[in-house]
Design an enzyme around this catalytic site. Structure first.
Site, PDB file in Angstrom:
ATOM      1  N   ARG A  68       0.874  -0.797   0.406  1.00  0.00           N
ATOM      2  CA  ARG A  68       0.355   0.025   0.454  1.00  0.00           C
ATOM      3  C   ARG A  68       0.658   1.168  -0.437  1.00  0.00           C
ATOM      4  O   ARG A  68       0.922   2.285  -0.992  1.00  0.00           O
ATOM      5  CB  ARG A  68      -0.995  -0.068   1.423  1.00  0.00           C
ATOM      6  CG  ARG A  68      -2.000  -1.239   0.625  1.00  0.00           C
ATOM      7  CD  ARG A  68      -3.377  -1.396   2.188  1.00  0.00           C
ATOM      8  NE  ARG A  68      -3.870   0.331   2.285  1.00  0.00           N
ATOM      9  CZ  ARG A  68      -4.097   0.941   3.470  1.00  0.00           C
ATOM     10  NH1 ARG A  68      -3.857  -0.021   4.337  1.00  0.00           N
ATOM     11  NH2 ARG A  68      -4.464   1.773   3.565  1.00  0.00           N
ATOM     12  N   HIS A 117      -6.347   8.044  11.146  1.00  0.00           N
ATOM     13  CA  HIS A 117      -6.286   7.203  11.121  1.00  0.00           C
ATOM     14  C   HIS A 117      -4.266   6.818  10.824  1.00  0.00           C
ATOM     15  O   HIS A 117      -4.280   6.262  10.642  1.00  0.00           O
ATOM     16  CB  HIS A 117      -7.449   6.071  10.137  1.00  0.00           C
ATOM     17  CG  HIS A 117      -8.736   5.937  10.733  1.00  0.00           C
ATOM     18  ND1 HIS A 117      -9.479   6.118  10.090  1.00  0.00           N
ATOM     19  CD2 HIS A 117      -9.265   6.226  11.911  1.00  0.00           C
ATOM     20  CE1 HIS A 117     -10.398   5.967  10.909  1.00  0.00           C
ATOM     21  NE2 HIS A 117     -10.251   6.192  11.398  1.00  0.00           N
ATOM     22  N   CYS A 128       9.153   1.312  22.777  1.00  0.00           N
ATOM     23  CA  CYS A 128       9.544   2.433  22.428  1.00  0.00           C
ATOM     24  C   CYS A 128       8.942   4.104  22.143  1.00  0.00           C
ATOM     25  O   CYS A 128       7.946   3.431  21.264  1.00  0.00           O
ATOM     26  CB  CYS A 128      11.350   2.980  23.047  1.00  0.00           C
ATOM     27  SG  CYS A 128      11.661   3.542  21.348  1.00  0.00           S
ATOM     28  N   CYS A 148      15.801   0.689  20.277  1.00  0.00           N
ATOM     29  CA  CYS A 148      15.840  -0.105  21.317  1.00  0.00           C
ATOM     30  C   CYS A 148      15.927  -1.977  20.566  1.00  0.00           C
ATOM     31  O   CYS A 148      16.171  -2.763  20.320  1.00  0.00           O
ATOM     32  CB  CYS A 148      15.079  -0.218  21.991  1.00  0.00           C
ATOM     33  SG  CYS A 148      13.355  -0.290  21.345  1.00  0.00           S
ATOM     34  N   GLY A 185     -16.548  11.675  -0.124  1.00  0.00           N
ATOM     35  CA  GLY A 185     -15.850  10.757  -0.305  1.00  0.00           C
ATOM     36  C   GLY A 185     -15.868   8.960   0.644  1.00  0.00           C
ATOM     37  O   GLY A 185     -14.715   8.768   1.043  1.00  0.00           O
ATOM     38  N   ALA A 229     -15.284  13.444  -6.473  1.00  0.00           N
ATOM     39  CA  ALA A 229     -14.613  14.642  -5.075  1.00  0.00           C
ATOM     40  C   ALA A 229     -13.817  15.007  -6.884  1.00  0.00           C
ATOM     41  O   ALA A 229     -13.798  16.553  -6.724  1.00  0.00           O
ATOM     42  CB  ALA A 229     -14.537  13.781  -4.511  1.00  0.00           C
TER      43      ALA A 229
END
Ligand code: NAD
Ligand code: ZN
Length: 248
Positions: A68, A117, A128, A148, A185, A229
């Site tokens: 993605r 999101h 961490c 880490c 949308g 849109a």
């Protein structure tokens, strides 16, 4: 007719907020989740976008996210993202609240963007507080924290997880403050994000929806503009800016 009505109404308001979903990026070539070509037709959410899936098979989850990310890094903002950014520059739009994780509003020049999101362009450490902004798709199969060495994960909100409190607070603040919300949308079924336009409605804001088809939010829309849109928003922006020129 409803486009003219929307423009006349928007010309009278002071504080416009735009609320977007995956449909605003569809014309940039980024698949939506639901619908005919939606990702959920091809993948099972519980295998890919949950904390349990990542714990069970982090490699598979990273593979999916890298796929993605490749799409997102190649995508360009479309005329809808650009029209929204232009309206912000002109002082009409005050904020964009998005459910999208693709960063295309910022790429188009929108400044006040609230990402409910998270972002697919970022990863964060599972142990961490380290966060990493990707400039390109990472090469490692399982990206690790440079601080880490724990596993990194995409900095997105998975199903079953809570939203960032800061993003949610800011979104609620904008939803309560605006006197017009343009909803673009979104299927309006992912909660709590879908409550944002409902909050604005409750506060008396005008709700204008742009979608290729009716959604779960259409019943609260004062004006429903049916269409893509990328076609509707530039036309709305042009008409609003013309109307403003005429009235000054
Ligand atoms: P969704 O996939 O549930 O719904 C997409 C909506 O967009 C539908 O209502 C559809 O009719 C409409 N649509 C499709 N093409 C359009 C176009 N050209 N113009 C106008 N409308 C169009 O998406 P959602 O409501 O955002 O909810 C799903 C979740 O999916 C979100 O939480 C988001 O995080 C995630 N998601 C994000 C992206 C992205 O970042 N681009 C892509 C897919 C999914
Ligand atoms: Zn770490």
């Amino acid at each position: 007719m409803s486009m003219e009505k929307a423009v006349k109404l928007i010309a009278k308001v002071n504080y416009v907020v735009v609320f977007t979903g995956a449909g605003v990026s569809a014309e940039s070539g980024i698949p939506t989740f639901r619908g005919k070509d939606g990702l959920w037709k091809r993948f099972r959410v519980e295998d890919l976008a949950t904390p349990q899936a990542s714990a069970r098979n982090p490699r598979l989850v990273w593979e999916w996210y890298k796929w993605r990310m490749r799409i997102v890094f190649q995508a360009k903002p479309n005329s809808a993202h650009l029209a929204i950014a232009r309206l912000e520059k002109e002082g009409v739009v005050k904020a964009v609240i998005t459910q999208n994780v693709d960063g295309l509003h910022q790429a188009a020049g929108s400044m006040n963007v609230i990402e409910l999101h998270g972002s697919i362009r970022r990863a964060r450490c599972t142990a961490c507080d380290f966060k990493l902004e990707f400039q390109e798709v990472p090469l490692e199969n399982l990206p690790r924290c440079p601080k880490c060495r724990s596993l990194l994960r995409p900095d997105v909100v998975w199903f079953g997880e809570t939203l960032s409190l800061d993003a949610w607070r800011r979104a609620v603040g904008e939803a309560m403050r605006c006197d017009c919300m343009i909803v673009v949308g979104t299927s309006g079924v992912v909660c709590p994000a879908a409550y944002i336009p409902l909050l604005s409605k409750e506060r008396g804001a005008l709700i204008i929806e742009v979608n290729v088809k009716q959604s779960a939010l259409t019943s609260v829309a004062d004006v429903f503009l049916k269409g893509r849109a990328g076609e509707i928003l530039p036309a709305v922006a042009r008409a609003i800016l013309d109307e403003r020129c005429l009235s000054t």
